[in-house]
Design a protein around this motif. Structure first.
Motif, PDB file in Angstrom:
ATOM      1  N   SER A  31      15.408   5.505  12.133  1.00 30.81           N
ATOM      2  CA  SER A  31      16.774   5.522  11.613  1.00 30.81           C
ATOM      3  C   SER A  31      17.584   6.717  12.105  1.00 30.81           C
ATOM      4  CB  SER A  31      16.766   5.472  10.086  1.00 30.81           C
ATOM      5  OG  SER A  31      15.908   6.453   9.553  1.00 30.81           O
ATOM      6  N   SER A  32      17.602   6.844  13.401  1.00 35.03           N
ATOM      7  CA  SER A  32      18.481   7.767  14.106  1.00 35.03           C
ATOM      8  C   SER A  32      19.132   6.959  15.218  1.00 35.03           C
ATOM      9  CB  SER A  32      17.675   8.939  14.666  1.00 35.03           C
ATOM     10  OG  SER A  32      18.501   9.817  15.401  1.00 35.03           O
ATOM     11  N   SER A  33      20.028   7.561  15.951  1.00 35.24           N
ATOM     12  CA  SER A  33      20.611   6.884  17.107  1.00 35.24           C
ATOM     13  C   SER A  33      20.258   7.663  18.366  1.00 35.24           C
ATOM     14  CB  SER A  33      22.134   6.786  16.964  1.00 35.24           C
ATOM     15  OG  SER A  33      22.720   8.071  17.061  1.00 35.24           O
ATOM     16  N   LYS A  34      20.514   7.082  19.513  1.00 38.05           N
ATOM     17  CA  LYS A  34      20.164   7.741  20.775  1.00 38.05           C
ATOM     18  C   LYS A  34      21.006   8.989  21.023  1.00 38.05           C
ATOM     19  CE  LYS A  34      17.944   3.882  23.138  1.00 38.05           C
ATOM     20  NZ  LYS A  34      17.919   2.990  24.314  1.00 38.05           N
ATOM     21  N   GLU A  35      22.118   9.125  20.329  1.00 36.48           N
ATOM     22  CA  GLU A  35      22.912  10.337  20.433  1.00 36.48           C
ATOM     23  C   GLU A  35      22.114  11.540  19.924  1.00 36.48           C
ATOM     24  OE1 GLU A  35      27.093  12.238  18.712  1.00 36.48           O
ATOM     25  OE2 GLU A  35      26.428  10.248  18.065  1.00 36.48           O
ATOM     26  N   TYR A  36      21.334  11.308  18.861  1.00 32.60           N
ATOM     27  CA  TYR A  36      20.561  12.380  18.247  1.00 32.60           C
ATOM     28  C   TYR A  36      19.106  12.394  18.723  1.00 32.60           C
ATOM     29  CZ  TYR A  36      24.524  12.045  15.050  1.00 32.60           C
ATOM     30  OH  TYR A  36      25.787  12.001  14.524  1.00 32.60           O
ATOM     31  N   THR A  37      18.548  11.208  18.939  1.00 30.32           N
ATOM     32  CA  THR A  37      17.147  11.064  19.335  1.00 30.32           C
ATOM     33  C   THR A  37      17.117  10.110  20.522  1.00 30.32           C
ATOM     34  OG1 THR A  37      16.642  11.205  16.967  1.00 30.32           O
ATOM     35  CG2 THR A  37      14.821  10.652  18.434  1.00 30.32           C
ATOM     36  N   PRO A  38      17.310  10.631  21.729  1.00 29.23           N
ATOM     37  CA  PRO A  38      17.594   9.780  22.884  1.00 29.23           C
ATOM     38  C   PRO A  38      16.455   8.914  23.403  1.00 29.23           C
ATOM     39  CG  PRO A  38      17.491  12.080  23.530  1.00 29.23           C
ATOM     40  CD  PRO A  38      17.450  12.066  22.041  1.00 29.23           C
ATOM     41  N   SER A  39      15.197   9.243  23.073  1.00 34.63           N
ATOM     42  CA  SER A  39      14.074   8.505  23.656  1.00 34.63           C
ATOM     43  C   SER A  39      12.876   8.535  22.728  1.00 34.63           C
ATOM     44  CB  SER A  39      13.683   9.133  25.006  1.00 34.63           C
ATOM     45  OG  SER A  39      13.187  10.452  24.786  1.00 34.63           O
ATOM     46  N   ILE A  40      11.891   7.705  23.040  1.00 33.80           N
ATOM     47  CA  ILE A  40      10.650   7.711  22.261  1.00 33.80           C
ATOM     48  C   ILE A  40       9.958   9.059  22.400  1.00 33.80           C
ATOM     49  CG2 ILE A  40       9.172   6.764  24.087  1.00 33.80           C
ATOM     50  CD1 ILE A  40       9.030   5.909  20.325  1.00 33.80           C
ATOM     51  N   LYS A  41      10.160   9.719  23.540  1.00 33.94           N
ATOM     52  CA  LYS A  41       9.573  11.044  23.737  1.00 33.94           C
ATOM     53  C   LYS A  41      10.125  12.039  22.724  1.00 33.94           C
ATOM     54  CE  LYS A  41       8.969  14.697  27.194  1.00 33.94           C
ATOM     55  NZ  LYS A  41       9.281  15.149  28.575  1.00 33.94           N
ATOM     56  N   SER A  42      11.414  11.942  22.451  1.00 35.57           N
ATOM     57  CA  SER A  42      12.021  12.856  21.478  1.00 35.57           C
ATOM     58  C   SER A  42      11.518  12.573  20.062  1.00 35.57           C
ATOM     59  CB  SER A  42      13.542  12.767  21.535  1.00 35.57           C
ATOM     60  OG  SER A  42      14.004  11.452  21.375  1.00 35.57           O
ATOM     61  N   VAL A  43      11.190  11.310  19.787  1.00 25.32           N
ATOM     62  CA  VAL A  43      10.589  10.969  18.492  1.00 25.32           C
ATOM     63  C   VAL A  43       9.219  11.613  18.375  1.00 25.32           C
ATOM     64  CG1 VAL A  43       9.724   9.105  17.018  1.00 25.32           C
ATOM     65  CG2 VAL A  43      11.842   8.782  18.321  1.00 25.32           C
ATOM     66  N   LEU A  44       8.410  11.470  19.445  1.00 20.70           N
ATOM     67  CA  LEU A  44       7.052  12.013  19.427  1.00 20.70           C
ATOM     68  C   LEU A  44       7.041  13.531  19.460  1.00 20.70           C
ATOM     69  CD1 LEU A  44       5.299   9.431  21.789  1.00 20.70           C
ATOM     70  CD2 LEU A  44       5.365   9.471  19.287  1.00 20.70           C
ATOM     71  N   ASN A  45       8.071  14.149  20.001  1.00 16.08           N
ATOM     72  CA  ASN A  45       8.172  15.611  19.947  1.00 16.08           C
ATOM     73  C   ASN A  45       8.267  16.082  18.493  1.00 16.08           C
ATOM     74  OD1 ASN A  45       8.036  15.966  22.691  1.00 16.08           O
ATOM     75  ND2 ASN A  45      10.253  16.087  22.981  1.00 16.08           N
ATOM     76  N   GLU A  46       8.940  15.290  17.673  1.00  8.47           N
ATOM     77  CA  GLU A  46       9.067  15.618  16.251  1.00  8.47           C
ATOM     78  C   GLU A  46       7.774  15.312  15.495  1.00  8.47           C
ATOM     79  OE1 GLU A  46      11.508  16.954  14.499  1.00  8.47           O
ATOM     80  OE2 GLU A  46      13.033  17.076  16.071  1.00  8.47           O
ATOM     81  N   ALA A  47       7.066  14.255  15.923  1.00 12.35           N
ATOM     82  CA  ALA A  47       5.859  13.828  15.207  1.00 12.35           C
ATOM     83  C   ALA A  47       4.857  13.236  16.198  1.00 12.35           C
ATOM     84  CB  ALA A  47       6.223  12.806  14.137  1.00 12.35           C
ATOM     85  N   PRO A  48       4.076  14.071  16.870  1.00 15.60           N
ATOM     86  CA  PRO A  48       3.105  13.580  17.863  1.00 15.60           C
ATOM     87  C   PRO A  48       2.128  12.563  17.306  1.00 15.60           C
ATOM     88  CG  PRO A  48       3.360  15.957  18.025  1.00 15.60           C
ATOM     89  CD  PRO A  48       4.098  15.540  16.798  1.00 15.60           C
ATOM     90  N   VAL A  49       1.838  12.641  16.015  1.00 10.75           N
ATOM     91  CA  VAL A  49       0.861  11.733  15.420  1.00 10.75           C
ATOM     92  C   VAL A  49       1.300  10.271  15.525  1.00 10.75           C
ATOM     93  CG1 VAL A  49       1.834  11.829  13.088  1.00 10.75           C
ATOM     94  CG2 VAL A  49      -0.602  11.378  13.389  1.00 10.75           C
ATOM     95  N   LEU A  50       2.596  10.023  15.655  1.00 18.33           N
ATOM     96  CA  LEU A  50       3.075   8.641  15.731  1.00 18.33           C
ATOM     97  C   LEU A  50       2.696   7.963  17.038  1.00 18.33           C
ATOM     98  CD1 LEU A  50       6.640   8.914  14.108  1.00 18.33           C
ATOM     99  CD2 LEU A  50       4.476   8.262  13.044  1.00 18.33           C
ATOM    100  N   LYS A  51       2.210   8.734  17.990  1.00 17.76           N
ATOM    101  CA  LYS A  51       1.770   8.168  19.265  1.00 17.76           C
ATOM    102  C   LYS A  51       0.694   7.117  19.067  1.00 17.76           C
ATOM    103  CE  LYS A  51      -0.114   9.526  23.788  1.00 17.76           C
ATOM    104  NZ  LYS A  51      -0.591  10.662  24.613  1.00 17.76           N
ATOM    105  N   ASP A  52      -0.093   7.273  18.018  1.00 20.89           N
ATOM    106  CA  ASP A  52      -1.207   6.359  17.765  1.00 20.89           C
ATOM    107  C   ASP A  52      -0.846   5.181  16.869  1.00 20.89           C
ATOM    108  OD1 ASP A  52      -2.947   7.968  19.279  1.00 20.89           O
ATOM    109  OD2 ASP A  52      -3.321   9.279  17.564  1.00 20.89           O
ATOM    110  N   THR A  53       0.432   5.035  16.539  1.00 23.24           N
ATOM    111  CA  THR A  53       0.808   3.900  15.690  1.00 23.24           C
ATOM    112  C   THR A  53       0.972   2.642  16.534  1.00 23.24           C
ATOM    113  OG1 THR A  53       3.172   4.382  15.903  1.00 23.24           O
ATOM    114  CG2 THR A  53       2.009   5.387  14.045  1.00 23.24           C
ATOM    115  N   LYS A  54       0.768   1.525  15.918  1.00 19.74           N
ATOM    116  CA  LYS A  54       0.860   0.228  16.602  1.00 19.74           C
ATOM    117  C   LYS A  54       2.247  -0.010  17.222  1.00 19.74           C
ATOM    118  CE  LYS A  54       0.235  -4.736  15.611  1.00 19.74           C
ATOM    119  NZ  LYS A  54      -0.081  -5.701  14.532  1.00 19.74           N
ATOM    120  N   PRO A  55       3.359   0.271  16.518  1.00 20.85           N
ATOM    121  CA  PRO A  55       4.673   0.030  17.126  1.00 20.85           C
ATOM    122  C   PRO A  55       4.903   0.838  18.397  1.00 20.85           C
ATOM    123  CG  PRO A  55       4.894   0.339  14.762  1.00 20.85           C
ATOM    124  CD  PRO A  55       3.499   0.709  15.112  1.00 20.85           C
ATOM    125  N   VAL A  56       4.435   2.103  18.419  1.00 20.74           N
ATOM    126  CA  VAL A  56       4.611   2.931  19.607  1.00 20.74           C
ATOM    127  C   VAL A  56       3.756   2.417  20.748  1.00 20.74           C
ATOM    128  CG1 VAL A  56       4.314   5.239  20.589  1.00 20.74           C
ATOM    129  CG2 VAL A  56       5.294   4.971  18.292  1.00 20.74           C
TER     130      VAL A  56
END
Length: 472
Positions: free
Chosen positions: A401-426
């Protein structure tokens, strides 16, 4: 750059907290108009004489709980404390001893008296319209998904509005003298044409009414708008930026002399602005659509705004169309297996998620999703990253629930929470974020839900292109 990004994230988190907050108790205490007994009444007889419509007095007063007595040429009608007297051979009538002129003589047919429609509007607390051979009589605006405001029709085209803060406002037709009985209330003349809007969601609901043109002042800068007419209006100085809601330029606002300021109230509302506007005698109303737990409840606030433009009929038609579209989406995917959906945004080790009874959770359900946090009891708006991971790891889809203006890529999401790398959606690239216009698409509720449904059930929406969400 880091400081700017932190500011942007903080702003987005504030928006999320406002929208995801669970405020059902406050909403339900305001009004009880969702279950209107005064629905649209159309079984009222009429006749047409020389191109003019006349309405049955008996039917109109029966529909509103009044009585009619006809003795020869003399007619007496009563409703509540009102007594109306008229004669079939005179255009002068009396409402509680006050003279009212009829535009034409009444007509007599089948032991009933028919009066000009405009006269009926002058003596009844109702809105009377005629279309396609049918008379429509409304005592108040019917509401289906919200209880948070009320619009009642009064004699002479006046309206009684109870806004989101339970404040009573009398809407007076422009150019019409205000009766003494209303003068102790806040009076706003309609239709309005010079307004201030404090949020983008309010502006979005003016779009189907073709009233973006009435916006002359805003509390958001040009760069923050996705509605082109407002962006261009700010650029061309047809719309004035009057400072943000935390530090508005009251002197500039006063100089613009708005007919109306549309503010938002409630626990997260613009209470300081309202107090200052009271001092400055600037008329305002509390539009609390952001507190609604149902997406269609949010949309139904279009009826509230429409009253200030005398466009309730347009709002009703648009609203009903959107409801039909949402029902069609539900039917389309009703036989599909529900998709497990995680929804949230990470910042500094916390995750902001919609409450289980929020409008976002409801949209997920309407779109054929199974919200993985539907059993979550917290109403604070956030959970730990560990708790988020425990539920999100096996979800089919993640809506970030962010937009690409604030969180431009999946990499930026994982920078905030590396643990999400192992989730099924990622792992399976099933992560989506909000489009840049997401918070300025309140009027496009069916599109927001259809977008979600196409993400959850792509096999049923082949070739469909999402409008308000972006894929990572």
């Amino acid at each position: 750059m880091y400081k700017k990004r932190n500011t942007l994230i903080s702003t987005l988190l504030l928006i999320m907290m406002l929208i995801l907050a669970s405020c059902s108790n406050a909403q339900n205490e305001n009004n009880s108009s969702a279950n209107n007994s005064n629905v649209n009444k159309t079984n009222i007889a009429s006749i047409n004489y020389n191109g003019k419509t006349y309405i049955s007095l008996k039917d109109a007063f029966k529909a509103t709980g009044g009585n009619v007595s006809i003795k020869g040429n003399n007619v007496t009608t009563t409703k509540d404390t009102d007594v109306i007297k008229l004669s079939t051979n005179n255009t002068t009538a009396y409402l509680n001893s006050s003279k009212i002129s009829m535009s034409d003589l009444p007509k007599v047919k089948n032991k009933d008296v028919y009066v000009p429609m405009d006269f009926l509007t002058d003596i009844l607390d109702a809105k009377i319209t005629y279309s396609d051979g049918k008379v429509s009589l409304l005592e108040e605006v019917p509401l289906k998904y919200t209880k948070a405001f009320k619009i009642q029709y009064l004699k002479g085209g006046f309206k009684k509005i109870t806004d989101g803060n339970n404040k009573v406002i009398i809407l007076a037709p422009k150019g019409k003298a205000v009766p003494n009985i209303y003068k102790n209330n806040t009076i706003i003349n309609y239709p309005t044409s010079n307004i201030l809007v404090s949020s983008s969601t309010e502006a979005a609901l003016l779009r189907p009414l073709d009233e973006i043109k009435s916006i002359k002042a805003v509390n958001l800068k040009e760069a923050e708008w996705e509605i082109n007419d407002i962006k261009s209006g700010l650029k061309d100085n047809k719309i004035t930026y009057v400072g943000d809601t935390t530090s508005p330029d009251y002197e500039k606002i006063s100089s613009l002399k708005p007919d109306l300021a549309i503010l938002y109230g409630g626990n997260y509302g613009l209470n300081n602005m309202m107090k200052k506007f009271d001092e400055l005698k600037i008329p305002y109303v509390a539009d609390n659509e952001y507190l609604e737990e149902d997406p269609l409840g949010r949309l139904e606030w279009i009826k509230f705004l429409a009253a200030f433009y005398d466009k309730e009929d347009i709002a009703e038609k648009y609203f009903n169309s959107e409801v039909s579209k949402v029902k069609a989406i539900e039917n389309k995917i009703s036989s599909q297996k529900k998709t497990k959906v995680a929804f949230g945004m990470v910042d500094n080790g916390k995750v902001y998620v919609p409450a289980k009874d929020s409008y976002a959770a409801k949209m997920i359900a309407l779109a054929g999703g199974d919200y993985v946090f539907k059993d979550l009891n917290t109403k604070s708006g956030y959970i730990t990253l560990e708790n988020f991971y425990a539920k999100a790891k096996d979800a089919d889809v993640l809506i970030y629930s962010s937009s690409k203006e604030y969180t431009p890529s999946i990499k930026s999401v994982l920078n905030e929470a590396p643990v999400l790398k192992d989730t099924k959606p990622v792992k399976y690239k099933k992560v989506w974020c909000l489009g840049s216009d997401y918070y300025q698409a309140t009027d496009k509720t069916s599109e927001l839900i259809e977008d979600l449904s196409s993400i959850f059930h792509p096999e049923s929406f082949k070739g469909y292109k999402q409008k308000h969400y972006s894929h990572y």
